[in-house]
Scaffold this active site. Structure first.
Site, PDB file in Angstrom:
ATOM      1  N   CYS A   9       7.321  -0.462   6.465  1.00 59.55           N
ATOM      2  CA  CYS A   9       6.793   0.727   5.793  1.00 59.55           C
ATOM      3  C   CYS A   9       7.780   1.137   4.708  1.00 59.55           C
ATOM      4  O   CYS A   9       8.987   1.150   4.946  1.00 59.55           O
ATOM      5  CB  CYS A   9       6.616   1.858   6.809  1.00 59.55           C
ATOM      6  SG  CYS A   9       6.062   3.408   6.078  1.00 59.55           S
ATOM      7  N   LEU A  10       7.252   1.482   3.544  1.00 59.12           N
ATOM      8  CA  LEU A  10       8.119   1.915   2.435  1.00 59.12           C
ATOM      9  C   LEU A  10       8.921   3.154   2.795  1.00 59.12           C
ATOM     10  O   LEU A  10       9.960   3.412   2.207  1.00 59.12           O
ATOM     11  CB  LEU A  10       7.273   2.200   1.194  1.00 59.12           C
ATOM     12  CG  LEU A  10       6.597   0.982   0.564  1.00 59.12           C
ATOM     13  CD1 LEU A  10       5.601   1.435  -0.491  1.00 59.12           C
ATOM     14  CD2 LEU A  10       7.625   0.054  -0.036  1.00 59.12           C
TER      15      LEU A  10
ATOM     16  N   GLY B  54       0.830  -1.200   0.000  1.00 57.43           N
ATOM     17  CA  GLY B  54       0.000   0.000   0.000  1.00 57.43           C
ATOM     18  C   GLY B  54       0.857   1.239   0.000  1.00 57.43           C
ATOM     19  O   GLY B  54       2.084   1.181   0.194  1.00 57.43           O
TER      20      GLY B  54
ATOM     21  N   HIS C 131      -1.021   6.855   8.112  1.00 57.22           N
ATOM     22  CA  HIS C 131      -0.112   7.777   7.414  1.00 57.22           C
ATOM     23  C   HIS C 131      -0.775   9.150   7.219  1.00 57.22           C
ATOM     24  O   HIS C 131      -0.113  10.183   7.249  1.00 57.22           O
ATOM     25  CB  HIS C 131       0.252   7.226   6.029  1.00 57.22           C
ATOM     26  CG  HIS C 131       1.518   6.414   5.985  1.00 57.22           C
ATOM     27  ND1 HIS C 131       2.749   6.913   6.344  1.00 57.22           N
ATOM     28  CD2 HIS C 131       1.739   5.131   5.595  1.00 57.22           C
ATOM     29  CE1 HIS C 131       3.677   5.973   6.173  1.00 57.22           C
ATOM     30  NE2 HIS C 131       3.090   4.881   5.729  1.00 57.22           N
TER      31      HIS C 131
ATOM     32  N   GLN D 134       3.400   9.847   1.413  1.00 60.28           N
ATOM     33  CA  GLN D 134       4.644   9.139   1.061  1.00 60.28           C
ATOM     34  C   GLN D 134       5.187   9.553  -0.298  1.00 60.28           C
ATOM     35  O   GLN D 134       6.338   9.265  -0.615  1.00 60.28           O
ATOM     36  CB  GLN D 134       4.413   7.623   1.076  1.00 60.28           C
ATOM     37  CG  GLN D 134       4.140   7.085   2.468  1.00 60.28           C
ATOM     38  CD  GLN D 134       3.984   5.587   2.437  1.00 60.28           C
ATOM     39  OE1 GLN D 134       2.927   5.075   2.090  1.00 60.28           O
ATOM     40  NE2 GLN D 134       5.044   4.867   2.784  1.00 60.28           N
TER      41      GLN D 134
ATOM     42  N   HIS E 118      -2.677   0.829   8.458  1.00 55.42           N
ATOM     43  CA  HIS E 118      -1.359   1.448   8.285  1.00 55.42           C
ATOM     44  C   HIS E 118      -1.444   2.682   7.380  1.00 55.42           C
ATOM     45  O   HIS E 118      -0.924   3.753   7.731  1.00 55.42           O
ATOM     46  CB  HIS E 118      -0.397   0.404   7.696  1.00 55.42           C
ATOM     47  CG  HIS E 118       0.989   0.901   7.432  1.00 55.42           C
ATOM     48  ND1 HIS E 118       2.076   0.539   8.199  1.00 55.42           N
ATOM     49  CD2 HIS E 118       1.469   1.742   6.477  1.00 55.42           C
ATOM     50  CE1 HIS E 118       3.167   1.139   7.722  1.00 55.42           C
ATOM     51  NE2 HIS E 118       2.820   1.871   6.684  1.00 55.42           N
ATOM     52  N   GLU E 119      -2.110   2.547   6.229  1.00 57.67           N
ATOM     53  CA  GLU E 119      -2.149   3.669   5.279  1.00 57.67           C
ATOM     54  C   GLU E 119      -3.001   4.822   5.812  1.00 57.67           C
ATOM     55  O   GLU E 119      -2.666   5.989   5.615  1.00 57.67           O
ATOM     56  CB  GLU E 119      -2.659   3.208   3.910  1.00 57.67           C
ATOM     57  CG  GLU E 119      -1.883   2.082   3.248  1.00 57.67           C
ATOM     58  CD  GLU E 119      -0.381   2.234   3.201  1.00 57.67           C
ATOM     59  OE1 GLU E 119       0.133   3.365   3.312  1.00 57.67           O
ATOM     60  OE2 GLU E 119       0.297   1.193   3.079  1.00 57.67           O
TER      61      GLU E 119
HETATM   62 NI    NI Z   1       3.937   3.014   5.366  1.00 55.75          NI
END
Ligand code: NI
Length: 162
Positions: free
Chosen positions: A90-91, A47, A136, A52, A132-133
């Protein structure tokens, strides 16, 4: 469409509370398309949230393997059920995971790419990705739930990231 460089912790945009989208116009649809392309360009991705890619707006995309991509504008969690321990990455915090608690199941509402209201009931990895998203968008990162950064574990880049 374009792949956008992913912002990495501790960039300030990751800590801002993202603004609600008022109108899903062409610029928002372009943002969505770029986010989808950016997400697909990263191995192991599950995701991506707009902050991000440096955009402080309430837009997320989810790409759980074997399932159709989900696009949510102004997403909200309306119900959380159960609790389980998960390894989360997490990216924007590449190369690490940490163990935290997540709901087993969530109900989420939001709008799709065309502005239509949608509701999703999700379990397991999809529920985790949605929590999670959406966090963010509130400037919250999973590392906030760890006692300390010493609790992070190193991982290989291809492992699942949110
Ligand atoms: Ni993330």
């Amino acid at each position: 469409m374009a792949v956008i460089p992913i912002r990495v912790f501790p960039e300030p945009v990751l800590r801002q509370k993202a603004k609600r989208v008022r109108t899903i116009d062409g610029s928002i649809q372009k943002l969505i398309d770029d986010m989808i392309e950016t997400m697909h360009a990263v191995p192991g991705r599950v995701g991506l949230a707009a902050p991000q890619v440096g955009v402080s707006l309430r837009v997320i995309v989810i790409g759980v393997p074997e399932e159709e991509d989900i696009i949510l504008v102004n997403p909200e969690i309306v119900q959380r059920t159960g609790e389980r321990l998960v390894d989360e990455g997490c990216l924007s915090i590449p190369g690490y995971i940490g163990e935290i608690k997540r709901a087993v199941s969530v109900k989420v509402k939001g709008r799709n790419r065309n502005g239509k209201e949608i509701r999703i009931t999700a379990n397991d990895l999809l529920a985790q990705a949605l929590e999670h998203e959406i966090e963010h968008l509130n400037g919250v990162l999973y590392i906030d739930y760890l006692e300390s950064m010493d609790k992070l574990h190193k991982i290989e880049p291809e492992e699942a990231q949110l």
